[in-house]
Structure formats: structure tokens, C-alpha cells
Design an enzyme around this catalytic site. Structure first.
Site, PDB file in Angstrom:
ATOM      1  N   GLY A 181       0.834  -1.217   0.000  1.00  0.00           N
ATOM      2  CA  GLY A 181       0.000   0.000   0.000  1.00  0.00           C
ATOM      3  C   GLY A 181       0.854   1.245   0.000  1.00  0.00           C
ATOM      4  O   GLY A 181       2.059   1.205   0.245  1.00  0.00           O
ATOM      5  N   GLU A 182       0.196   2.348  -0.295  1.00  0.00           N
ATOM      6  CA  GLU A 182       0.906   3.618  -0.342  1.00  0.00           C
ATOM      7  C   GLU A 182      -0.059   4.713   0.081  1.00  0.00           C
ATOM      8  O   GLU A 182      -1.247   4.658  -0.238  1.00  0.00           O
ATOM      9  CB  GLU A 182       1.395   3.877  -1.771  1.00  0.00           C
ATOM     10  CG  GLU A 182       2.261   5.096  -1.855  1.00  0.00           C
ATOM     11  CD  GLU A 182       3.047   5.166  -3.165  1.00  0.00           C
ATOM     12  OE1 GLU A 182       2.850   4.287  -4.029  1.00  0.00           O
ATOM     13  OE2 GLU A 182       3.822   6.115  -3.282  1.00  0.00           O
ATOM     14  N   GLY A 183       0.427   5.672   0.817  1.00  0.00           N
ATOM     15  CA  GLY A 183      -0.422   6.792   1.212  1.00  0.00           C
ATOM     16  C   GLY A 183       0.359   8.076   1.125  1.00  0.00           C
ATOM     17  O   GLY A 183       1.467   8.089   0.568  1.00  0.00           O
ATOM     18  N   THR A 185       1.822   9.638   3.477  1.00  0.00           N
ATOM     19  CA  THR A 185       2.983   9.754   4.363  1.00  0.00           C
ATOM     20  C   THR A 185       4.092   8.766   4.024  1.00  0.00           C
ATOM     21  O   THR A 185       5.223   8.938   4.456  1.00  0.00           O
ATOM     22  CB  THR A 185       2.579   9.531   5.837  1.00  0.00           C
ATOM     23  OG1 THR A 185       1.974   8.241   5.947  1.00  0.00           O
ATOM     24  CG2 THR A 185       1.595  10.576   6.311  1.00  0.00           C
ATOM     25  N   VAL A 188       3.450   1.094   2.718  1.00  0.00           N
ATOM     26  CA  VAL A 188       3.209   0.019   3.681  1.00  0.00           C
ATOM     27  C   VAL A 188       3.610  -1.294   3.014  1.00  0.00           C
ATOM     28  O   VAL A 188       3.284  -1.540   1.856  1.00  0.00           O
ATOM     29  CB  VAL A 188       1.727  -0.012   4.121  1.00  0.00           C
ATOM     30  CG1 VAL A 188       1.461  -1.178   5.064  1.00  0.00           C
ATOM     31  CG2 VAL A 188       1.343   1.308   4.798  1.00  0.00           C
ATOM     32  N   ASP A 293      -9.352  11.585  10.048  1.00  0.00           N
ATOM     33  CA  ASP A 293      -9.256  11.083   8.669  1.00  0.00           C
ATOM     34  C   ASP A 293     -10.068   9.794   8.525  1.00  0.00           C
ATOM     35  O   ASP A 293      -9.603   8.814   7.948  1.00  0.00           O
ATOM     36  CB  ASP A 293      -7.794  10.880   8.277  1.00  0.00           C
ATOM     37  CG  ASP A 293      -7.604  10.914   6.763  1.00  0.00           C
ATOM     38  OD1 ASP A 293      -8.498  11.417   6.049  1.00  0.00           O
ATOM     39  OD2 ASP A 293      -6.562  10.420   6.283  1.00  0.00           O
TER      40      ASP A 293
HETATM   41  P1  ATP Z   1      -3.245   8.378   3.741  1.00  0.00           P
HETATM   42  O1  ATP Z   1      -2.537   9.317   2.848  1.00  0.00           O
HETATM   43  O2  ATP Z   1      -4.501   7.836   3.073  1.00  0.00           O
HETATM   44  O3  ATP Z   1      -3.523   8.904   5.099  1.00  0.00           O
HETATM   45  P2  ATP Z   1      -1.035   6.923   4.820  1.00  0.00           P
HETATM   46  O4  ATP Z   1       0.227   7.375   4.193  1.00  0.00           O
HETATM   47  O5  ATP Z   1      -1.301   7.499   6.171  1.00  0.00           O
HETATM   48  O6  ATP Z   1      -2.277   7.113   3.886  1.00  0.00           O
HETATM   49  P3  ATP Z   1      -2.056   4.348   5.546  1.00  0.00           P
HETATM   50  O7  ATP Z   1      -3.457   4.765   5.223  1.00  0.00           O
HETATM   51  O8  ATP Z   1      -1.754   4.078   6.992  1.00  0.00           O
HETATM   52  O9  ATP Z   1      -0.991   5.356   4.927  1.00  0.00           O
HETATM   53  O10 ATP Z   1      -1.672   3.043   4.717  1.00  0.00           O
HETATM   54  C1  ATP Z   1      -1.778   3.026   3.313  1.00  0.00           C
HETATM   55  C2  ATP Z   1      -2.436   1.704   2.879  1.00  0.00           C
HETATM   56  O11 ATP Z   1      -1.621   0.594   3.305  1.00  0.00           O
HETATM   57  C3  ATP Z   1      -3.799   1.442   3.525  1.00  0.00           C
HETATM   58  O12 ATP Z   1      -4.864   2.031   2.796  1.00  0.00           O
HETATM   59  C4  ATP Z   1      -3.867  -0.081   3.485  1.00  0.00           C
HETATM   60  O13 ATP Z   1      -4.289  -0.525   2.230  1.00  0.00           O
HETATM   61  C5  ATP Z   1      -2.420  -0.494   3.710  1.00  0.00           C
HETATM   62  N1  ATP Z   1      -2.190  -0.800   5.138  1.00  0.00           N
HETATM   63  C6  ATP Z   1      -1.875   0.082   6.106  1.00  0.00           C
HETATM   64  N2  ATP Z   1      -1.739  -0.530   7.306  1.00  0.00           N
HETATM   65  C7  ATP Z   1      -1.974  -1.843   7.093  1.00  0.00           C
HETATM   66  C8  ATP Z   1      -2.010  -3.018   7.943  1.00  0.00           C
HETATM   67  N3  ATP Z   1      -1.756  -2.939   9.252  1.00  0.00           N
HETATM   68  N4  ATP Z   1      -2.304  -4.200   7.373  1.00  0.00           N
HETATM   69  C9  ATP Z   1      -2.572  -4.275   6.045  1.00  0.00           C
HETATM   70  N5  ATP Z   1      -2.567  -3.227   5.198  1.00  0.00           N
HETATM   71  C10 ATP Z   1      -2.269  -2.022   5.697  1.00  0.00           C
HETATM   72 MG    MG Z   2      -2.613   8.743   6.827  1.00  0.00          MG
END
Ligand code: ATP
Ligand code: MG
Length: 446
Positions: A181-183, A185, A188, A293
Site C-alpha cells: 500500500g501507499e499513502g 505519508t 506500507v 481522517d
Molecule cells: P493516507 O494518505 O490515506 O492517510 P497513509 O500514508 O497514512 O495514507 P495508511 O493509510 O496508513 O498510509 O496506509 C496506506 C495503505 O496501506 C492502507 O490504505 C492499506 O491498504 C495499507 N495498510 C496500512 N496498514 C496496514 C495493515 N496494518 N495491514 C494491512 N494493510 C495495511
Molecule cells: Mg494517513
């Protein structure tokens, strides 16, 4: 395009008191955005704007959160203080603009790690918040000098001192990384933990690439300090080179987003998600934590059908001393009207976002999703509360539940505790409700 500056104000006494405002001083040209005619893209946009401006060629599929500066929460102040250790007399940590009265907050209650000195014994003289929202540390400079921003290395050290384990343990024990995954920040990955002999999820965030790097403390502190059956568990945290690694339980089902966008959820499943999310929120809100969020991307499922809230990167604390927050934080389509209107807000914003997430579960996407983020935010701010696309097809109990969440006036909006009593949630099932959907999603992903 944008620059930061300051101006000084003074009053001169002629016949009447009249304000005379000086020309800007200390002008710093820190951001320079240009428009590339050839690609028709803005170049060097400030990160806060990137989530608001859709550019040609953007392959971003999910809207990203926006984060604007604000005063730090007590917990943020606390983690910084703790990380910085005792402050010598000739140095003090200073924020500008809004003063956080540490005298009335017993900082020892945060984090459970205990400071040796009581707050009153701190050599800290003032806490105020800086325009770039970064904790600043003043050395033996004159008071007029703008305080320097914490250097990357200082910030890294501060974070290093609050994580649970040393980097070499992560490198020794974690292997077989696969990005899942990617967000906004970071990324993952799944990884195998050799010591515990289990698969874990590792969220890796580059310290240098954050819109507000001090929010990284949330990723370390919140899931650690607020354990709950409906909140994703954190096992360990590390600073590895320039990255923060948060090692969590791996939620091997999917994110709720995959389900809402690919399948149709029934009432029982929607009620199960609402109940799990509201239980987590009722707990967090009782502790003065606002998630900020809430959206389908922040709800993760396990293959056993567990439903958990994750992604605490943007949360904030409220307390009697700081009962409201002010900054524009959240993901545009899910933002409560009071956040967009720039009014002081509290935990009620999470309930609005939950109401939007219910629309996602019924309609597959939030209201105004075909509009650009700014346009959608304007509508959320100015129009009556949105509702389901095809109201006639929505069971009355679900409608009445969401009518209590999507209330424009936060004072009239139901709290998490109140919504937990709503009869719609009687249909919620422990775990099992999702298993058939998870199979469908898995099948369509492969
Ligand atoms: P955003 O910009 O949406 O806030 P972020 O950078 O904070 O994203 P997360 O939302 O925490 O990142 O994680 C990105 C993605 O990684 C999630 O949407 C999910 O698909 C995957 N992911 C995160 N944590 C887990 C976990 N504990 N188990 C499985 N998949 C996960
Ligand atoms: Mg986030």
C-alpha cells in the site's frame, strides 16, 4: 508564488490612536511555483496544495488528505519535550502565536513514560507556535532573531528517543518486504518477523518527505497508548536511517475501500463496520483523541472478519485546556462543514466523516466524488447535508442512523456513544459478516 514574512505593529499618539503598520520585514521567498506550458502542470507546488490541485497526468486514484498547520497538541508538546530532555537554562523551546499553558497541564500524564522533573521545574519560559509548525529550538541568540527550525538530524534524534526499539533490531529481525500500500505519508509493506515468527505490516515514512513532520509522533504514540479491539495493534516502532518504521499487525483481508468500490454491501455488513468504527471512536473521543481522517481507506479487515480502525497520522488531542482544534486537516470529500468553514472543531468531525463513509458503503463513493476536491469542499460547506444517491432504495433504519451523523451543526450531531445505541446497529454481527465479501474482493484482485 508564496513567501513568508512578518510585519511589526505600533501605535502612534497623534489626535487619535492610529495604527501604523510597517512594511514586511524578514521576507523569505521560500516557495516558488511555476506553470509549465508544455506539460500544463504546476511545478514545485507546496505539498499542502498537491492534494487540492488535480494536474494532467496525475494517476492518483484515491484522494489524499490535506494537512494545514496548527498549534501542537499537548501530546505533541510532551513528546518533543521528552525527546529533547532537560533543557539548559540558556535554551528554551519556543512556539509562536498561541501559547500552550503547560502550567495547567500535567505533562507527566502523557505517554506513561514519566519525566523526572515536574512541569513547573522546567526551564522552559514560553511555548508558542511557529508559522511553519515545526518545533523550534532557540540557542543563545538574541530574542529578535527568528528561532531556527529543528534540523533534520535534531528531529531524527527526537523521534529516535520515543520509538520502542533500535534500528539494528529491525534490520536483523524483519525480512521479505513486499509493498502492499501507499499513502500520503509513505509506503506500507508486509514483512516476516523472524523473532515472533509472524507476518507483520510495516509502514515506512521518510522523515524528509512529510507535510508536517511532527505528526509522525502520532504514528508512534497513538496506537501504542490507546489499545482497543477495534484499533490496529502496533508492535514496535523504529527509526531506520531517515525513515520511521511502524510495525503493526497485518490486516490480511483488505481495506474497506476495496470492498465499497468493488462489491455491494448489505445492511448487516454496513452496520458491522459502523459498530466497530464507533466503538473505536467512542473510546478515542473519551480520551480526547480526534482521528480526523475517517474514510473507507482507514478501515482495515482481517481474513477472520475483524474490523479495525487504522492510520492515526492526522489525529489531534483535545483537553480542557485546548478544547477545540482549528486547522484544515482531513481528506476533502469526507471533511465536516465546520472544518472547511474554519470554525473551531472537536471530535464531532469524526462522526460527520463516518456518515460520509456510510454513503461510500451504500453508493460506492462519497458525495460529489466526480467533482474536483475544492468544488466538493465548497458544496459540503454551503449546501444542506448530503444524502444517499438513491434514497428510495435505502432501508429507513439506515437512513435514520445517517440522519443523526450527517448533521451540519456539530452541537446537534449525535456523539459516538449516542450512535452506538441506534437500533440500526442491532443488525451488526461479530466478525463473520464480511467473510463472503472478502472472498469476492480477493477473487477480483487476483
Ligand atoms: P493516507 O494518505 O490515506 O492517510 P497513509 O500514508 O497514512 O495514507 P495508511 O493509510 O496508513 O498510509 O496506509 C496506506 C495503505 O496501506 C492502507 O490504505 C492499506 O491498504 C495499507 N495498510 C496500512 N496498514 C496496514 C495493515 N496494518 N495491514 C494491512 N494493510 C495495511
Ligand atoms: Mg494517513
Amino acid at each position: 508564488m508564496a513567501a513568508s514574512s512578518s510585519a511589526s505593529f505600533c501605535f502612534t499618539k497623534r489626535r487619535r490612536l492610529k495604527a501604523s503598520i510597517s512594511a514586511p520585514t524578514g521576507f523569505v521567498h521560500s516557495i516558488h511555483t511555476t506553470f509549465d506550458q508544455e506539460t500544463e502542470r504546476y511545478v514545485d507546488l507546496p505539498p499542502q496544495w498537491e492534494s487540492l490541485i488535480v494536474q494532467p497526468g496525475d494517476d492518483r486514484q484515491r484522494p489524499r488528505p490535506i494537512v494545514e498547520g496548527e498549534e501542537p497538541s499537548d501530546a505533541e508538546v510532551w513528546t518533543f519535550l521528552e525527546a529533547l530532555g532537560p533543557i539548559p537554562d540558556d535554551e528554551f523551546v519556543e512556539y509562536r502565536a498561541s501559547v500552550v499553558n503547560l502550567g495547567s497541564v500535567d505533562v507527566r500524564e502523557y505517554g506513561g513514560r514519566g519525566l523526572s522533573a515536574a512541569p513547573s521545574e522546567f526551564t522552559m519560559r514560553s511555548l508558542s507556535y511557529y508559522a511553519d509548525n515545526t518545533l523550534t529550538r532557540r540557542g543563545a541568540r538574541s530574542r529578535e532573531d527568528p528561532p531556527a527550525r529543528l534540523s533534520h538530524e535534531e528531529f531524527r534524534m527526537a523521534l529516535q528517543s520515543v520509538v520502542s526499539r533500535r534500528a539494528d533490531a529491525a534490520l536483523r529481525e524483519l525480512c521479505s518486504f513486499v509493498k502492499i500500500g501507499e499513502g500520503s505519508t509513505g509506503i506500507v509493506c508486509t514483512a516476516f518477523d523472524r523473532r515472533m515468527r509472524r507476518t507483520v505490516a510495516v509502514k515506512r515514512m521518510d522523515l524528509r518527505k512529510q507535510q508536517r513532520r511532527e505528526l509522525l509522533f502520532n504514528e508512534v504514540v497513538i496506537m501504542r497508548d490507546y489499545p482497543h479491539v477495534n484499533i490496529v495493534k502496533v508492535f514496535d516502532t523504529y527509526v531506520v536511517q531517515d525513515e520511521l518504521w511502524v510495525v503493526m499487525e497485518y490486516m490480511d483481508g483488505s481495506a474497506l475501500t476495496d470492498i465499497v468500490t468493488r462489491t455491494r454491501m448489505n445492511e448487516e455488513q454496513i452496520a458491522s463496520v459502523c459498530k466497530a468504527c464507533l466503538r473505536a471512536l467512542a473510546y478515542l473521543h473519551s480520551q480526547g483523541v480526534i482521528h480526523r481522517d475517517i474514510k473507507s481507506d482507514s478501515i482495515l479487515l482481517s481474513s477472520k472478519g475483524q474490523i479495525k480502525l487504522s492510520d492515526f497520522g492526522f489525529c489531534a488531542r483535545v483537553a480542557p485546556e485546548i478544547p477545540k482544534r482549528r486547522s484544515l486537516v482531513g481528506t476533502p470529500y469526507w471533511m465536516a462543514p465546520e472544518v472547511i468553514s474554519r470554525l473551531p472543531y472537536g471530535p464531532e468531525v469524526d462522526i460527520w466523516s463516518l456518515g460520509i463513509m456510510v454513503i461510500e458503503m451504500a453508493d460506492g463513493e462519497p458525495p460529489y466524488f466526480n467533482e474536483p476536491p475544492l468544488q466538493a469542499m465548497r458544496k459540503l460547506r454551503d449546501l444542506p447535508a448530503p444524502t444517499f444517491r438513491d434514497l428510495a432504495s435505502i432501508p429507513p433504519r439506515l437512513q435514520s442512523f445517517n440522519d443523526r451523523a450527517l448533521v451540519r451543526d456539530p452541537m446537534q450531531r449525535a456523539t459516538a456513544f449516542e450512535l452506538l445505541q441506534h437500533p440500526f446497529l442491532n443488525q451488526a454481527k461479530a466478525n463473520g459478516a464480511f467473510l463472503p465479501l472478502l472472498k469476492n474482493v480477493r477473487h477480483s484482485v487476483c
